[in-house]
Design a protein around this motif. Structure first.
Motif, PDB file in Angstrom:
ATOM      1  N   SER A  36      50.516 -13.993  49.958  1.00 16.34           N
ATOM      2  CA  SER A  36      51.054 -15.053  50.809  1.00 16.34           C
ATOM      3  C   SER A  36      52.560 -15.132  50.617  1.00 16.34           C
ATOM      4  CB  SER A  36      50.409 -16.406  50.490  1.00 16.34           C
ATOM      5  OG  SER A  36      50.807 -16.861  49.209  1.00 16.34           O
ATOM      6  N   ASP A  55      49.533 -25.558  54.856  1.00 15.86           N
ATOM      7  CA  ASP A  55      50.912 -25.960  55.086  1.00 15.86           C
ATOM      8  C   ASP A  55      51.741 -25.752  53.810  1.00 15.86           C
ATOM      9  OD1 ASP A  55      52.991 -26.710  56.625  1.00 15.86           O
ATOM     10  OD2 ASP A  55      52.294 -28.743  57.025  1.00 15.86           O
ATOM     11  N   HIS A  56      52.879 -26.411  53.719  1.00 19.89           N
ATOM     12  CA  HIS A  56      53.825 -26.134  52.645  1.00 19.89           C
ATOM     13  C   HIS A  56      53.736 -27.175  51.528  1.00 19.89           C
ATOM     14  CE1 HIS A  56      55.810 -23.021  54.999  1.00 19.89           C
ATOM     15  NE2 HIS A  56      55.841 -23.852  56.018  1.00 19.89           N
ATOM     16  N   ARG A  95      58.631 -18.132  59.428  1.00 16.89           N
ATOM     17  CA  ARG A  95      57.847 -18.678  58.310  1.00 16.89           C
ATOM     18  C   ARG A  95      56.659 -19.524  58.773  1.00 16.89           C
ATOM     19  NH1 ARG A  95      62.489 -20.372  53.785  1.00 16.89           N
ATOM     20  NH2 ARG A  95      63.719 -18.460  53.969  1.00 16.89           N
ATOM     21  N   LYS A  96      56.241 -19.308  60.017  1.00 15.66           N
ATOM     22  CA  LYS A  96      55.079 -20.007  60.547  1.00 15.66           C
ATOM     23  C   LYS A  96      54.014 -18.985  60.932  1.00 15.66           C
ATOM     24  CE  LYS A  96      57.917 -23.737  62.454  1.00 15.66           C
ATOM     25  NZ  LYS A  96      58.348 -24.442  63.684  1.00 15.66           N
ATOM     26  N   PRO A  97      52.715 -19.347  60.786  1.00 19.31           N
ATOM     27  CA  PRO A  97      51.669 -18.405  61.174  1.00 19.31           C
ATOM     28  C   PRO A  97      51.669 -18.194  62.682  1.00 19.31           C
ATOM     29  CG  PRO A  97      50.736 -20.540  60.532  1.00 19.31           C
ATOM     30  CD  PRO A  97      52.200 -20.601  60.243  1.00 19.31           C
ATOM     31  N   ASP A 107      53.785 -19.800  51.955  1.00 21.59           N
ATOM     32  CA  ASP A 107      52.502 -20.490  52.086  1.00 21.59           C
ATOM     33  C   ASP A 107      51.676 -20.008  53.281  1.00 21.59           C
ATOM     34  OD1 ASP A 107      52.772 -22.249  49.807  1.00 21.59           O
ATOM     35  OD2 ASP A 107      54.257 -23.342  50.973  1.00 21.59           O
ATOM     36  N   VAL A 108      51.965 -18.806  53.760  1.00 18.43           N
ATOM     37  CA  VAL A 108      51.170 -18.195  54.825  1.00 18.43           C
ATOM     38  C   VAL A 108      50.584 -16.886  54.302  1.00 18.43           C
ATOM     39  CG1 VAL A 108      51.176 -17.265  57.177  1.00 18.43           C
ATOM     40  CG2 VAL A 108      52.656 -19.215  56.599  1.00 18.43           C
ATOM     41  N   ALA A 137      51.562 -14.561  60.472  1.00 20.35           N
ATOM     42  CA  ALA A 137      52.543 -13.734  59.790  1.00 20.35           C
ATOM     43  C   ALA A 137      52.557 -12.330  60.379  1.00 20.35           C
ATOM     44  CB  ALA A 137      52.212 -13.657  58.307  1.00 20.35           C
ATOM     45  N   LYS A 158      44.171 -19.100  49.220  1.00 23.82           N
ATOM     46  CA  LYS A 158      45.112 -18.153  49.805  1.00 23.82           C
ATOM     47  C   LYS A 158      44.947 -16.771  49.186  1.00 23.82           C
ATOM     48  CE  LYS A 158      48.501 -21.826  50.527  1.00 23.82           C
ATOM     49  NZ  LYS A 158      49.724 -22.456  49.974  1.00 23.82           N
TER      50      LYS A 158
END
Length: 298
Positions: free
Chosen positions: A31, A154-155, A257-259, A34-35, A261, A10
């Protein structure tokens, strides 16, 4: 001979350097949740490297680390000819290759972020029952360890101590837990002397020649929450010297919070850069420009 890239994470680029060694390069990528965001933070990777080196030298009596040197003069011959290794000075460490444990050791001295959210729901964090009536940002009576999985994509997912011990093995878990807690306490004192609060931080461990060592980044604004002690107030989100500023912006615009971003406005990028540099200067007691001038390719 030039090093060979073997992994792109990342934030970091990892290169094989031979003889059981790696070149670890901290980029300016950032990041959140986690993105990886599309906009870098200038000089961020150099701050991460500089603070990792700073803290590694102050915990040697507690644990060894995988760090060999950040001085380019001591890197393997030909390293500077490595393809794709842009602006490496000040952001590159030569490290021992470690067999990493697939658990992250998060130590918390204050109740904040996901830990506070979990506490508000259940009254406990990572299976640890906490006293009732605690507020957001409140200092805990004793630091607590909240392990998580280590996800490449992912997380990360929270683990109880029993679950983490099952992944690592009980003896390894307990050794890493004890080292993480001791390093946190040492770092908390360093932060206190610098007018900062170390709210929480994340550690990663691995084996080098059979010895458990602290690896990856150490007590950086990417892996830690640093707060201003002078502005700290229970129940409020204190001004921070880490990427919480970026998270707060992303939350303010309603990102899920999802790609992918969203882009960061220029003022957020440079305000974040300023916080990273302030963290370095407060903790080390030296101007960031002095760090940049310390290493040269020659």
């Amino acid at each position: 001979m030039p090093a060979i890239k073997i992994r792109s994470g990342k934030v970091r680029e990892i290169y094989e350097a031979g003889n059981g060694q790696l070149l670890m390069v901290a980029t300016d990528r950032v990041s959140a949740y986690d993105v990886v965001l599309p906009d870098p933070i200038p000089d961020k990777g150099k701050v991460l490297t500089g603070l990792t080196v700073f803290f590694a030298s102050r915990i040697e009596d507690i644990t060894d680390t995988h760090l060999i040197t950040s001085d380019p003069a001591q890197f393997p011959e030909g390293w500077e000819d490595t393809e794709g290794l842009d602006d490496p000075i000040g952001r590159t460490m030569l490290v021992h290759k470690a067999e990493m444990i697939p658990v992250e050791f998060v130590v918390r001295g204050y109740l904040f972020g996901s830990a506070y959210e979990e506490y508000a729901r259940s009254g406990s964090v990572a299976g640890i029952k906490l006293p009732t009536g605690l507020s957001m940002g409140q200092k805990l009576e004793h630091p607590i360890l909240t392990p998580t999985t280590k996800a490449e994509v992912d997380h990360d997912e929270p683990l109880t101590h029993a679950e983490a011990a099952e992944v690592c093995g009980t003896a390894v878990f307990e050794e890493a837990r004890d080292k993480a807690t001791a390093v946190f306490e040492r770092a908390s004192k360093i932060c206190e002397d610098a007018g900062l609060i170390l709210a929480d931080t994340k550690f990663e461990f691995g084996f080098v020649s059979g010895e458990l060592v602290l690896a990856d980044e150490i007590l950086t604004p990417d892996s830690s929450r640093f707060w201003s002690a002078a502005e700290y107030e229970i129940g409020k989100s204190p001004p921070s010297y880490d990427k919480q500023f970026v998270r707060d912006y992303l939350d303010s615009i309603g990102w899920d919070r999802k790609p992918p971003a969203p882009r960061l406005p220029e003022e957020i990028v440079y305000a974040t850069r300023r916080r990273y540099l302030e963290a370095y200067e407060k903790l080390t007691g030296e101007p960031f420009s002095e760090y940049l001038n310390r290493y040269t390719a020659g």
